[in-house]
Design an enzyme around this catalytic site. Structure first.
Site, PDB file in Angstrom:
ATOM      1  N   LEU A  33    -100.065 105.450   4.948  1.00  0.00           N
ATOM      2  CA  LEU A  33     -98.989 106.730   4.799  1.00  0.00           C
ATOM      3  C   LEU A  33     -99.331 107.835   5.996  1.00  0.00           C
ATOM      4  O   LEU A  33     -98.438 108.582   5.650  1.00  0.00           O
ATOM      5  CB  LEU A  33     -99.053 107.439   3.277  1.00  0.00           C
ATOM      6  CG  LEU A  33     -99.604 106.364   2.432  1.00  0.00           C
ATOM      7  CD1 LEU A  33     -99.190 107.039   0.682  1.00  0.00           C
ATOM      8  CD2 LEU A  33     -98.077 105.996   1.890  1.00  0.00           C
ATOM      9  N   GLY A  36     -94.851 105.998   6.856  1.00  0.00           N
ATOM     10  CA  GLY A  36     -94.879 105.123   5.986  1.00  0.00           C
ATOM     11  C   GLY A  36     -94.464 106.330   4.419  1.00  0.00           C
ATOM     12  O   GLY A  36     -95.128 107.599   4.686  1.00  0.00           O
ATOM     13  N   PHE A  72     -97.163  94.119   9.257  1.00  0.00           N
ATOM     14  CA  PHE A  72     -96.016  96.084   9.750  1.00  0.00           C
ATOM     15  C   PHE A  72     -96.619  97.148  10.212  1.00  0.00           C
ATOM     16  O   PHE A  72     -95.991  97.497  11.285  1.00  0.00           O
ATOM     17  CB  PHE A  72     -95.290  96.003   9.027  1.00  0.00           C
ATOM     18  CG  PHE A  72     -94.436  94.725   8.921  1.00  0.00           C
ATOM     19  CD1 PHE A  72     -93.281  94.555   8.581  1.00  0.00           C
ATOM     20  CD2 PHE A  72     -94.655  93.799   7.532  1.00  0.00           C
ATOM     21  CE1 PHE A  72     -92.137  93.512   9.012  1.00  0.00           C
ATOM     22  CE2 PHE A  72     -93.885  93.403   6.691  1.00  0.00           C
ATOM     23  CZ  PHE A  72     -92.399  92.623   7.921  1.00  0.00           C
ATOM     24  N   ALA A  74     -98.431  99.954  12.106  1.00  0.00           N
ATOM     25  CA  ALA A  74     -98.043 100.359  13.646  1.00  0.00           C
ATOM     26  C   ALA A  74     -97.685 101.240  14.106  1.00  0.00           C
ATOM     27  O   ALA A  74     -97.022 101.687  13.217  1.00  0.00           O
ATOM     28  CB  ALA A  74     -97.423  99.486  14.852  1.00  0.00           C
ATOM     29  N   ASN A  91    -104.274 102.471  17.011  1.00  0.00           N
ATOM     30  CA  ASN A  91    -103.730 102.182  16.221  1.00  0.00           C
ATOM     31  C   ASN A  91    -102.917 100.798  16.284  1.00  0.00           C
ATOM     32  O   ASN A  91    -104.051  99.949  15.173  1.00  0.00           O
ATOM     33  CB  ASN A  91    -102.898 103.229  15.462  1.00  0.00           C
ATOM     34  CG  ASN A  91    -102.340 102.913  14.270  1.00  0.00           C
ATOM     35  OD1 ASN A  91    -102.905 102.724  13.091  1.00  0.00           O
ATOM     36  ND2 ASN A  91    -101.379 103.088  13.963  1.00  0.00           N
ATOM     37  N   SER A 116     -92.336  92.798  19.106  1.00  0.00           N
ATOM     38  CA  SER A 116     -91.057  93.434  19.300  1.00  0.00           C
ATOM     39  C   SER A 116     -90.306  92.494  20.895  1.00  0.00           C
ATOM     40  O   SER A 116     -91.006  91.882  21.833  1.00  0.00           O
ATOM     41  CB  SER A 116     -91.175  94.664  19.953  1.00  0.00           C
ATOM     42  OG  SER A 116     -90.426  95.849  20.602  1.00  0.00           O
ATOM     43  N   TYR A 140     -96.358 100.979  24.230  1.00  0.00           N
ATOM     44  CA  TYR A 140     -96.243 100.104  22.456  1.00  0.00           C
ATOM     45  C   TYR A 140     -95.748  99.149  22.376  1.00  0.00           C
ATOM     46  O   TYR A 140     -96.619  98.161  22.100  1.00  0.00           O
ATOM     47  CB  TYR A 140     -94.411 101.185  22.177  1.00  0.00           C
ATOM     48  CG  TYR A 140     -94.168 100.348  20.915  1.00  0.00           C
ATOM     49  CD1 TYR A 140     -94.576 100.207  20.061  1.00  0.00           C
ATOM     50  CD2 TYR A 140     -92.718  99.619  21.628  1.00  0.00           C
ATOM     51  CE1 TYR A 140     -94.157  99.338  18.926  1.00  0.00           C
ATOM     52  CE2 TYR A 140     -92.479  99.136  20.586  1.00  0.00           C
ATOM     53  CZ  TYR A 140     -92.789  99.230  19.427  1.00  0.00           C
ATOM     54  OH  TYR A 140     -92.608  98.303  18.458  1.00  0.00           O
ATOM     55  N   LYS A 144     -98.339  95.399  21.266  1.00  0.00           N
ATOM     56  CA  LYS A 144     -98.025  94.051  20.671  1.00  0.00           C
ATOM     57  C   LYS A 144     -98.007  93.349  21.450  1.00  0.00           C
ATOM     58  O   LYS A 144     -98.343  92.060  20.922  1.00  0.00           O
ATOM     59  CB  LYS A 144     -96.781  94.663  20.066  1.00  0.00           C
ATOM     60  CG  LYS A 144     -95.484  95.785  19.425  1.00  0.00           C
ATOM     61  CD  LYS A 144     -96.483  95.442  18.075  1.00  0.00           C
ATOM     62  CE  LYS A 144     -95.480  96.290  17.325  1.00  0.00           C
ATOM     63  NZ  LYS A 144     -95.989  96.103  15.904  1.00  0.00           N
ATOM     64  N   PHE A 207     -77.229 108.457  26.359  1.00  0.00           N
ATOM     65  CA  PHE A 207     -78.247 108.766  27.541  1.00  0.00           C
ATOM     66  C   PHE A 207     -77.347 107.318  28.504  1.00  0.00           C
ATOM     67  O   PHE A 207     -77.515 106.369  28.348  1.00  0.00           O
ATOM     68  CB  PHE A 207     -79.546 108.081  26.782  1.00  0.00           C
ATOM     69  CG  PHE A 207     -80.608 108.773  25.783  1.00  0.00           C
ATOM     70  CD1 PHE A 207     -80.089 110.510  25.332  1.00  0.00           C
ATOM     71  CD2 PHE A 207     -81.162 108.139  25.264  1.00  0.00           C
ATOM     72  CE1 PHE A 207     -80.794 111.466  24.928  1.00  0.00           C
ATOM     73  CE2 PHE A 207     -81.898 109.436  24.054  1.00  0.00           C
ATOM     74  CZ  PHE A 207     -82.066 110.943  24.277  1.00  0.00           C
ATOM     75  N   ARG A 280     -82.537 107.394  29.141  1.00  0.00           N
ATOM     76  CA  ARG A 280     -83.052 107.676  28.492  1.00  0.00           C
ATOM     77  C   ARG A 280     -84.100 106.948  29.979  1.00  0.00           C
ATOM     78  O   ARG A 280     -84.388 106.094  30.226  1.00  0.00           O
ATOM     79  CB  ARG A 280     -83.345 107.561  27.540  1.00  0.00           C
ATOM     80  CG  ARG A 280     -85.325 107.801  26.922  1.00  0.00           C
ATOM     81  CD  ARG A 280     -84.830 107.205  25.409  1.00  0.00           C
ATOM     82  NE  ARG A 280     -84.611 106.472  24.763  1.00  0.00           N
ATOM     83  CZ  ARG A 280     -84.444 105.905  23.651  1.00  0.00           C
ATOM     84  NH1 ARG A 280     -84.320 106.420  22.606  1.00  0.00           N
ATOM     85  NH2 ARG A 280     -84.237 104.661  23.017  1.00  0.00           N
ATOM     86  N   GLY A 282     -87.219 104.280  30.916  1.00  0.00           N
ATOM     87  CA  GLY A 282     -87.611 103.023  30.635  1.00  0.00           C
ATOM     88  C   GLY A 282     -86.278 101.951  29.359  1.00  0.00           C
ATOM     89  O   GLY A 282     -87.222 101.092  28.938  1.00  0.00           O
TER      90      GLY A 282
HETATM   91  N1  UFG Z   1     -79.731 106.183  22.691  1.00  0.00           N
HETATM   92  C1  UFG Z   1     -78.891 106.981  23.241  1.00  0.00           C
HETATM   93  N2  UFG Z   1     -78.599 108.217  22.227  1.00  0.00           N
HETATM   94  C2  UFG Z   1     -79.740 108.807  20.967  1.00  0.00           C
HETATM   95  C3  UFG Z   1     -80.528 107.714  20.675  1.00  0.00           C
HETATM   96  C4  UFG Z   1     -80.295 106.691  21.478  1.00  0.00           C
HETATM   97  O1  UFG Z   1     -77.815 107.154  23.767  1.00  0.00           O
HETATM   98  O2  UFG Z   1     -80.312 109.960  20.939  1.00  0.00           O
HETATM   99  C5  UFG Z   1     -79.544 104.976  22.787  1.00  0.00           C
HETATM  100  C6  UFG Z   1     -80.540 104.309  23.752  1.00  0.00           C
HETATM  101  O3  UFG Z   1     -80.319 105.242  25.083  1.00  0.00           O
HETATM  102  C7  UFG Z   1     -80.361 102.560  23.392  1.00  0.00           C
HETATM  103  C8  UFG Z   1     -79.633 102.973  22.430  1.00  0.00           C
HETATM  104  O4  UFG Z   1     -79.493 104.388  21.485  1.00  0.00           O
HETATM  105  O5  UFG Z   1     -79.744 102.219  24.135  1.00  0.00           O
HETATM  106  C9  UFG Z   1     -80.910 102.436  21.051  1.00  0.00           C
HETATM  107  O6  UFG Z   1     -81.948 103.325  21.355  1.00  0.00           O
HETATM  108  P1  UFG Z   1     -83.010 103.430  20.249  1.00  0.00           P
HETATM  109  O7  UFG Z   1     -83.976 104.444  20.291  1.00  0.00           O
HETATM  110  O8  UFG Z   1     -81.911 103.285  19.064  1.00  0.00           O
HETATM  111  O9  UFG Z   1     -83.536 102.277  20.143  1.00  0.00           O
HETATM  112  P2  UFG Z   1     -84.391 101.618  21.141  1.00  0.00           P
HETATM  113  O10 UFG Z   1     -83.613  99.616  21.890  1.00  0.00           O
HETATM  114  O11 UFG Z   1     -84.691 102.251  22.247  1.00  0.00           O
HETATM  115  O12 UFG Z   1     -85.756 100.735  20.887  1.00  0.00           O
HETATM  116  C10 UFG Z   1     -85.942  99.605  19.867  1.00  0.00           C
HETATM  117  C11 UFG Z   1     -86.542  99.490  19.100  1.00  0.00           C
HETATM  118  C12 UFG Z   1     -88.367  99.771  19.984  1.00  0.00           C
HETATM  119  C13 UFG Z   1     -89.001  99.006  20.212  1.00  0.00           C
HETATM  120  C14 UFG Z   1     -86.909  98.414  21.299  1.00  0.00           C
HETATM  121  C15 UFG Z   1     -87.294  98.316  22.370  1.00  0.00           C
HETATM  122  O13 UFG Z   1     -86.672 101.035  17.763  1.00  0.00           O
HETATM  123  O14 UFG Z   1     -89.012  99.605  18.235  1.00  0.00           O
HETATM  124  O15 UFG Z   1     -85.718  99.371  20.742  1.00  0.00           O
HETATM  125  O16 UFG Z   1     -86.456  98.092  23.494  1.00  0.00           O
HETATM  126  F1  UFG Z   1     -88.869  99.216  21.427  1.00  0.00           F
END
Ligand code: UFG
Length: 326
Positions: A33, A36, A72, A74, A91, A116, A140, A144, A207, A280, A282
């Site tokens: 938890l 979760g 799951f 993590a 973790n 992932s 992260y 994985k 972003f 953003r 990465g």
């Molecule tokens: N984004 C925005 N504004 C925000 C949040 C996200 O423009 O406020 C964009 C991000 O730049 C990205 C897209 O929306 O292009 C999706 O972003 P998320 O944060 O929803 O998801 P991610 O693609 O970053 O992350 C997902 C999973 C992670 C995994 C990752 C692999 O949630 O666990 O994909 O790239 F690691």
């Protein structure tokens, strides 16, 4: 089957545990938890425990005569993992290794692992197939990948049967509205947009608008959490000791941030103001799965469209504006 589900109080874990139960399997949820939610567990049997407690986990596996594990549990914030790698290594890696060793102690030799698309890093080609090089760019993603390697080595040495399921962007909520997405803090695009529609935020930040994509915003492969759950059940039903499956779970279709915002505007009938901000760190321009291996191996493919994903998420967030607190 009797299935122990770690992280069954989390987002993908709770949807998968629910489907396992609906398919007639006997589920035991183990969750500490930390992330979760107790109400996400529903009627399944639940034990609050940490994976690091190998003896306790081995005892639960034996006592409940567990046949297979879905793992799951993590931490899953890419950004936090860069700033706080220690807790991710502890973790996600130490916890998972402890679980694998508890399984060896108890003679349980089948596991479905939540991996992932973050293990691929910046893709060299899209759509991404499973044989694409795995060069994660965040701690992260690396945690994985380390566990994928451990699974392969344990499979070779000890006859473990495993499925490493590499999710693309998990999204949406259960069709019956009982469970959904609730992260604190929320960082994912769709819930953030819907919080604007609920009046909880003024605008959503986009972003980067200068990516080499048709509208300049990032493209992702959004996959309904119930589709992920279906793949997990298919995998656990197929697994045999010694079997090794590494499968992408996505739809094979990408949607840009701008397209997601536009569809949310249409579905919520809210103007959803946006603000273009810097990229953003990465974030690769485009991540889309080639999901044909999952079709071949599990006879699985995504059923839910982008519209259904957003409609289900909107139904959940409207009914639970403060997540599981409501
Ligand atoms: N984004 C925005 N504004 C925000 C949040 C996200 O423009 O406020 C964009 C991000 O730049 C990205 C897209 O929306 O292009 C999706 O972003 P998320 O944060 O929803 O998801 P991610 O693609 O970053 O992350 C997902 C999973 C992670 C995994 C990752 C692999 O949630 O666990 O994909 O790239 F690691």
């Amino acid at each position: 089957m009797r299935v122990l589900v770690t992280g069954g109080a989390g987002y993908v874990g709770s949807h998968s545990a629910k489907l396992l139960t609906e398919c007639g399997h006997d589920v035991l949820i183990v969750d500490n938890l930390a992330e979760g939610h107790r109400p996400a567990i529903g009627r399944a049997r639940f034990v609050e425990a940490d994976l690091i407690d190998r003896k306790r986990i081995a005892g639960l596996l034996t006592e409940h005569r567990i046949d297979a594990v879905m793992h799951f549990a993590a931490f899953a914030y890419v950004g936090v993992s860069v700033r706080e790698p220690a807790i991710y290594y502890q973790n996600n890696i130490v916890g998972s290794l402890s679980l694998l060793d508890a399984m060896r102690d108890a003679g349980v030799n089948r596991i479905v692992f939540s991996s992932s698309c973050a293990t691929y890093g910046i893709p060299e080609r899209v759509p991404i197939t499973e044989d694409h090089p795995q060069h994660p760019i965040s701690p992260y993603g690396f945690t994985k990948l380390v566990i994928e390697h451990a699974l392969a080595d344990y499979s070779h040495a000890y006859g473990l049967g495993y499925a490493a399921l590499r999710y693309f962007n998990a999204s949406g909520a259960a069709a019956d509205g009982t469970i959904g997405e609730d992260h604190d803090p929320e960082t994912h695009l769709i819930p953030l947009i819907l919080q604007v529609a609920l009046g909880q935020r003024e605008y959503v930040e986009v972003f980067g608008t200068d990516y080499p994509t048709p509208d300049g915003t990032c493209i992702r492969d959004y996959i309904h959490v119930d589709d992920l759950a279906t793949a997990h059940v298919a995998a656990i039903e197929k697994l045999q000791p010694g079997m090794a499956l590494k499968l992408n779970l996505g739809t094979g279709h990408g949607a840009s941030v701008q397209e997601v915002v536009d569809l949310c505007r249409e579905i919520t009938r809210h103007p959803i103001p946006t603000r273009a901000v810097a990229r953003r760190e990465g974030d690769p321009p485009k991540l889309v799965a080639d999901a044909s291996a999952a079709k071949r191996e599990l006879n699985w493919q995504a059923r839910y469209s982008m519209r259904e994903i957003i409609e289900s998420a909107w139904a959940w967030h409207k009914k639970h504006p403060r997540g599981y607190q409501d």
